[in-house]
Scaffold this motif. Structure first.
Motif, PDB file in Angstrom:
ATOM      1  N   VAL A 109       2.123  12.847 -12.814  1.00 51.75           N
ATOM      2  CA  VAL A 109       2.259  11.448 -12.406  1.00 51.75           C
ATOM      3  C   VAL A 109       1.394  11.217 -11.169  1.00 51.75           C
ATOM      4  O   VAL A 109       1.513  11.944 -10.175  1.00 51.75           O
ATOM      5  N   VAL A 110       0.524  10.247 -11.251  1.00 53.28           N
ATOM      6  CA  VAL A 110      -0.299   9.866 -10.097  1.00 53.28           C
ATOM      7  C   VAL A 110       0.433   8.753  -9.349  1.00 53.28           C
ATOM      8  O   VAL A 110       0.847   7.762  -9.963  1.00 53.28           O
ATOM      9  N   VAL A 111       0.604   8.953  -8.073  1.00 48.86           N
ATOM     10  CA  VAL A 111       1.309   7.965  -7.249  1.00 48.86           C
ATOM     11  C   VAL A 111       0.337   7.384  -6.230  1.00 48.86           C
ATOM     12  O   VAL A 111      -0.378   8.131  -5.551  1.00 48.86           O
ATOM     13  N   VAL A 112       0.295   6.089  -6.165  1.00 43.88           N
ATOM     14  CA  VAL A 112      -0.554   5.401  -5.179  1.00 43.88           C
ATOM     15  C   VAL A 112       0.358   4.476  -4.369  1.00 43.88           C
ATOM     16  O   VAL A 112       1.051   3.633  -4.942  1.00 43.88           O
ATOM     17  N   VAL A 113       0.339   4.664  -3.076  1.00 46.53           N
ATOM     18  CA  VAL A 113       1.231   3.877  -2.211  1.00 46.53           C
ATOM     19  C   VAL A 113       0.395   3.055  -1.243  1.00 46.53           C
ATOM     20  O   VAL A 113      -0.443   3.598  -0.521  1.00 46.53           O
ATOM     21  N   GLY A 114       0.623   1.761  -1.254  1.00 45.70           N
ATOM     22  CA  GLY A 114      -0.027   0.879  -0.291  1.00 45.70           C
ATOM     23  C   GLY A 114       0.962   0.509   0.791  1.00 45.70           C
ATOM     24  O   GLY A 114       2.026  -0.035   0.498  1.00 45.70           O
ATOM     25  N   LEU A 115       0.616   0.832   2.028  1.00 39.54           N
ATOM     26  CA  LEU A 115       1.562   0.599   3.130  1.00 39.54           C
ATOM     27  C   LEU A 115       0.964  -0.364   4.150  1.00 39.54           C
ATOM     28  O   LEU A 115      -0.214  -0.247   4.507  1.00 39.54           O
ATOM     29  N   GLU A 116       1.767  -1.306   4.593  1.00 38.34           N
ATOM     30  CA  GLU A 116       1.389  -2.138   5.726  1.00 38.34           C
ATOM     31  C   GLU A 116       2.513  -2.060   6.736  1.00 38.34           C
ATOM     32  O   GLU A 116       3.687  -2.266   6.394  1.00 38.34           O
ATOM     33  N   GLY A 117       2.139  -1.746   7.964  1.00 39.64           N
ATOM     34  CA  GLY A 117       3.144  -1.626   9.009  1.00 39.64           C
ATOM     35  C   GLY A 117       2.925  -2.661  10.085  1.00 39.64           C
ATOM     36  O   GLY A 117       1.789  -3.018  10.382  1.00 39.64           O
ATOM     37  N   ASP A 142       9.768  -3.232  -2.391  1.00 42.05           N
ATOM     38  CA  ASP A 142      10.723  -3.058  -1.283  1.00 42.05           C
ATOM     39  C   ASP A 142      10.596  -1.707  -0.578  1.00 42.05           C
ATOM     40  O   ASP A 142      11.586  -1.130  -0.147  1.00 42.05           O
ATOM     41  N   VAL A 143       9.373  -1.213  -0.498  1.00 40.91           N
ATOM     42  CA  VAL A 143       9.163   0.040   0.231  1.00 40.91           C
ATOM     43  C   VAL A 143       9.546  -0.166   1.692  1.00 40.91           C
ATOM     44  O   VAL A 143       9.251  -1.213   2.281  1.00 40.91           O
ATOM     45  N   LYS A 144      10.221   0.792   2.273  1.00 39.49           N
ATOM     46  CA  LYS A 144      10.609   0.647   3.679  1.00 39.49           C
ATOM     47  C   LYS A 144      10.384   1.968   4.415  1.00 39.49           C
ATOM     48  O   LYS A 144      10.110   2.993   3.793  1.00 39.49           O
ATOM     49  N   GLY A 145      10.526   1.909   5.725  1.00 34.83           N
ATOM     50  CA  GLY A 145      10.341   3.121   6.513  1.00 34.83           C
ATOM     51  C   GLY A 145       9.576   2.856   7.777  1.00 34.83           C
ATOM     52  O   GLY A 145       9.485   1.708   8.250  1.00 34.83           O
ATOM     53  N   SER A 146       9.013   3.907   8.336  1.00 37.94           N
ATOM     54  CA  SER A 146       8.301   3.772   9.605  1.00 37.94           C
ATOM     55  C   SER A 146       7.072   4.672   9.616  1.00 37.94           C
ATOM     56  O   SER A 146       6.984   5.639   8.853  1.00 37.94           O
ATOM     57  N   THR A 165      -2.899  11.275  15.608  1.00 36.77           N
ATOM     58  CA  THR A 165      -1.723  11.732  14.855  1.00 36.77           C
ATOM     59  C   THR A 165      -1.300  10.647  13.869  1.00 36.77           C
ATOM     60  O   THR A 165      -1.594   9.456  14.060  1.00 36.77           O
ATOM     61  N   LEU A 166      -0.627  11.072  12.841  1.00 40.11           N
ATOM     62  CA  LEU A 166      -0.135  10.143  11.829  1.00 40.11           C
ATOM     63  C   LEU A 166       1.161  10.700  11.244  1.00 40.11           C
ATOM     64  O   LEU A 166       1.195  11.850  10.798  1.00 40.11           O
ATOM     65  N   ASP A 167       2.199   9.909  11.302  1.00 43.16           N
ATOM     66  CA  ASP A 167       3.501  10.324  10.739  1.00 43.16           C
ATOM     67  C   ASP A 167       4.004   9.243   9.798  1.00 43.16           C
ATOM     68  O   ASP A 167       3.874   8.045  10.092  1.00 43.16           O
ATOM     69  N   PHE A 168       4.595   9.667   8.716  1.00 42.37           N
ATOM     70  CA  PHE A 168       5.221   8.739   7.782  1.00 42.37           C
ATOM     71  C   PHE A 168       6.673   9.149   7.556  1.00 42.37           C
ATOM     72  O   PHE A 168       6.982  10.332   7.430  1.00 42.37           O
ATOM     73  N   ASP A 169       7.519   8.166   7.474  1.00 49.04           N
ATOM     74  CA  ASP A 169       8.909   8.390   7.041  1.00 49.04           C
ATOM     75  C   ASP A 169       9.238   7.207   6.124  1.00 49.04           C
ATOM     76  O   ASP A 169       9.631   6.135   6.583  1.00 49.04           O
ATOM     77  N   ILE A 170       9.041   7.413   4.848  1.00 47.52           N
ATOM     78  CA  ILE A 170       9.058   6.317   3.880  1.00 47.52           C
ATOM     79  C   ILE A 170      10.221   6.465   2.907  1.00 47.52           C
ATOM     80  O   ILE A 170      10.499   7.570   2.416  1.00 47.52           O
ATOM     81  N   TYR A 226       5.229   1.891  13.972  1.00 47.01           N
ATOM     82  CA  TYR A 226       5.171   0.732  13.075  1.00 47.01           C
ATOM     83  C   TYR A 226       6.349   0.771  12.098  1.00 47.01           C
ATOM     84  O   TYR A 226       6.768   1.841  11.668  1.00 47.01           O
ATOM     85  N   THR A 227       6.810  -0.429  11.797  1.00 52.81           N
ATOM     86  CA  THR A 227       7.828  -0.554  10.762  1.00 52.81           C
ATOM     87  C   THR A 227       7.152  -1.040   9.484  1.00 52.81           C
ATOM     88  O   THR A 227       6.342  -1.966   9.527  1.00 52.81           O
ATOM     89  N   VAL A 228       7.477  -0.410   8.377  1.00 49.92           N
ATOM     90  CA  VAL A 228       6.833  -0.779   7.113  1.00 49.92           C
ATOM     91  C   VAL A 228       7.267  -2.191   6.706  1.00 49.92           C
ATOM     92  O   VAL A 228       8.452  -2.519   6.718  1.00 49.92           O
ATOM     93  N   ASP A 229       6.279  -3.003   6.397  1.00 55.48           N
ATOM     94  CA  ASP A 229       6.543  -4.361   5.901  1.00 55.48           C
ATOM     95  C   ASP A 229       6.806  -4.265   4.393  1.00 55.48           C
ATOM     96  O   ASP A 229       5.884  -4.076   3.599  1.00 55.48           O
ATOM     97  N   GLY A 230       8.072  -4.399   4.020  1.00 53.11           N
ATOM     98  CA  GLY A 230       8.461  -4.198   2.626  1.00 53.11           C
ATOM     99  C   GLY A 230       7.871  -5.210   1.666  1.00 53.11           C
ATOM    100  O   GLY A 230       7.734  -4.923   0.472  1.00 53.11           O
TER     101      GLY A 230
END
Lengths: 308, 214
Positions: free
Chosen positions: B199-207, B72-76, B86-91, B45-49
């Motif tokens: 710092v608490v980081v919360v990332v919402g990703l849609e691919g 503008d988060v991007k990645g795969s 399996t689950l892989d992130f490259d953000i 999946y490609t991250v929908d920025g």
């Protein structure tokens, strides 16, 4: 931490750390000004104060040099090293012409800065040339009278006295304010410490009409110029580059030739420095737009205070 | 002329075929009557920025929690559902996309006091290990690079959904983790206590599923 504690830790303690080598170098216990002063004490004091003040802001990460601006303390140390070495050269080779010593000192300060400091956006040869020109040029202009004065053949030349300390205080304070406006407090506060040290050196120089010396001035001017270039490189609020450059070279106005019949030449020169600092700082503040309302405008005219 | 029995036959054929066609074209989602199969959901999946972002919160002056956000988060991402999945992130997250709600504060956040955007225009996360933790949760280990410093972090990642609503096969995740910013060289305000270190980081990703061969 209260603002008073921040000033104590960020400005006064680093300045105090530099006062001991400054006092030893100026031989304050002697009533008369030492012969052939090079000002090595001020050079060492400036390097210590600047590095201490940067460390107070950045902590031990400063020594890792992961960010390009962190090289500033290395540049300050290198400039002090070059300046002290030059003063030793002057001491052990007094017959070496002042022109060679002065030019060598200024060039080495400039070259050390160019080699060590690589701020973002200053990668082209032309950019490096500007850095060399600003650092070496201001160091040469400022130290030249002191280098000549240290020449036994020409002891009557005016040296760098209390007014030079005040000039560096003005320029350092102005640059500190501009850098703070650009949002770079970690550099602004050490510049404040440098400015405080400069003022202290100026006050101490009054006793015995001491010369601040070429080594100290070379170090101060190198730190000021390199910090101005770093401030320019990292600025994101739109401060004009010439504001940074004007503040970097403002103390050079202390070498403005004025007729000897003028009684208050030092004060007149300081007035020029003050004018340059005022125009550069004022323009920087206006151009930065920090007094403009942001997206989160709450109706107050001044919303730059984030509360930390 | 169409004979009555022929016309009736056509109507009957349409009556059967149209719902089937509608069903085939209809948007589908996890949990719907026609669930996304594991095979359909699996893949790159490609991250929908536009529909992904990262939020952070840090304590201000020892009192409130201040929230900021990166656009503008991007990645795969690579995803295979199931207990042995399996689950892989490259953000990658562009620092220039930081927003606090105040222009001047945004500029300060971009300065070397904080993110030093001039020198480090991106921060990045690359997963190194992921294991299902049940109930749609994953435990993901990876390397976070911030200010040129890379440190291992562990995140709890929630699978938030998979669907194809006519704009490509999409999956969503929400990750949360905590870092100490001083470990990355961002120490401004930590010692003075004006800003928290944690710092608490919360990332919402849609691919969106990458097309075959892309």
């Amino acid at each position: 931490m209260s603002p008073a504690e921040a000033v104590l830790e960020g400005v006064l303690l680093p300045m105090a750390a530099g006062l001991l080598p400054l006092a030893i170098g100026m031989r304050l216990w002697r009533r008369e000004s030492p012969r052939n002063p090079s000002g090595w004490g001020l050079a060492v004091a400036a390097a210590i104060t600047f590095a201490f003040a940067l460390w107070a802001q950045e902590g031990d990460k400063l020594w890792e040099l992961r960010q390009k601006w962190q090289w500033l303390w290395v540049v300050g140390g290198a400039a002090a090293g070059v300046a002290v070495a030059t003063s030793l050269l002057r001491h052990f080779a007094p017959r070496l012409p002042a022109a060679i010593v002065g030019t060598l000192l200024a060039l080495l300060c400039g070259i050390a800065t160019v080699l060590m400091l690589r701020p973002p956006g200053f990668d082209e040869t032309a950019d490096r040339a500007v850095v060399l020109l600003v650092v070496a040029g201001s160091a040469w202009c400022l130290t030249w009278p002191s280098v000549r004065r240290s020449d036994d053949d020409d002891p009557a030349l005016p040296g760098a006295g209390w007014a030079d300390g005040v000039a560096f205080w003005l320029a350092g304070s102005g640059l500190s304010g501009v850098v703070l406006v650009s949002g770079f407090a970690k550099l602004a506060i050490p510049l404040g410490a440098m400015a405080a040290l400069s003022m202290a050196a100026g006050v101490l120089a009054i006793r015995g009409r001491r010369d601040l010396g070429f080594a100290g001035l070379a170090t101060l001017s190198t730190v000021l110029a390199s910090a101005a270039i770093v401030g320019w490189a990292y600025d994101l609020v739109g401060i004009p580059g010439w504001s940074f450059l004007a503040l970097a070279v403002a103390p050079v106005a202390m070498r403005t030739p004025l007729p000897r019949r003028f009684r208050f030449r030092s004060l007149l020169r300081l007035a020029i420095v003050l004018a340059v600092v005022g125009v550069a700082s004022g323009t920087a503040v206006v151009e930065s737009g920090v007094f403009d309302s942001g997206d989160g405008d709450d109706g107050s005219e001044y919303d730059y205070d984030y509360g930390y | 002329m169409i004979r009555p029995n022929t016309r009736n036959g056509l109507l009957l054929a349409l009556a059967v075929a149209m719902p089937a066609a509608a069903l085939a074209l209809a948007p589908r989602q996890a949990g719907s009557e026609v669930p996304i199969t594991a095979t359909e959901a699996s893949g790159a999946y490609t991250v929908d920025g536009v529909h992904s972002n990262a939020h952070f919160k840090v304590q201000h002056l020892g009192a409130g929690m201040f929230w900021g956000r990166f656009d503008d988060v991007k990645g795969s991402m690579n995803y295979t559902p199931g207990p042995t999945g399996t689950l892989d992130f490259d953000i990658q997250i562009p620092i220039a996309g930081v927003h606090s709600g105040n222009d001047n504060l945004d500029k300060h956040l971009l300065s070397p006091d904080f993110f030093n955007a001039t020198e480090f225009p991106e921060m990045a996360f690359k997963s190194t290990k992921a294991s299902p933790a049940g109930n749609g949760m994953w435990k993901v280990d990876g390397d976070l690079t911030l200010l040129g410093t890379t440190k291992p972090v562990s995140a709890m990642v929630e699978f938030t959904g998979a669907a194809d609503k006519g704009r490509g096969m999409r999956i969503g995740f929400e990750a949360a983790f905590t870092i100490k910013r001083s470990e990355f060289g961002m120490s401004y305000g930590v010692e003075s206590g004006s800003l928290g270190d944690k710092v608490v980081v919360v990332v919402g990703l849609e691919g969106v599923k990458a097309k075959a061969g892309s």
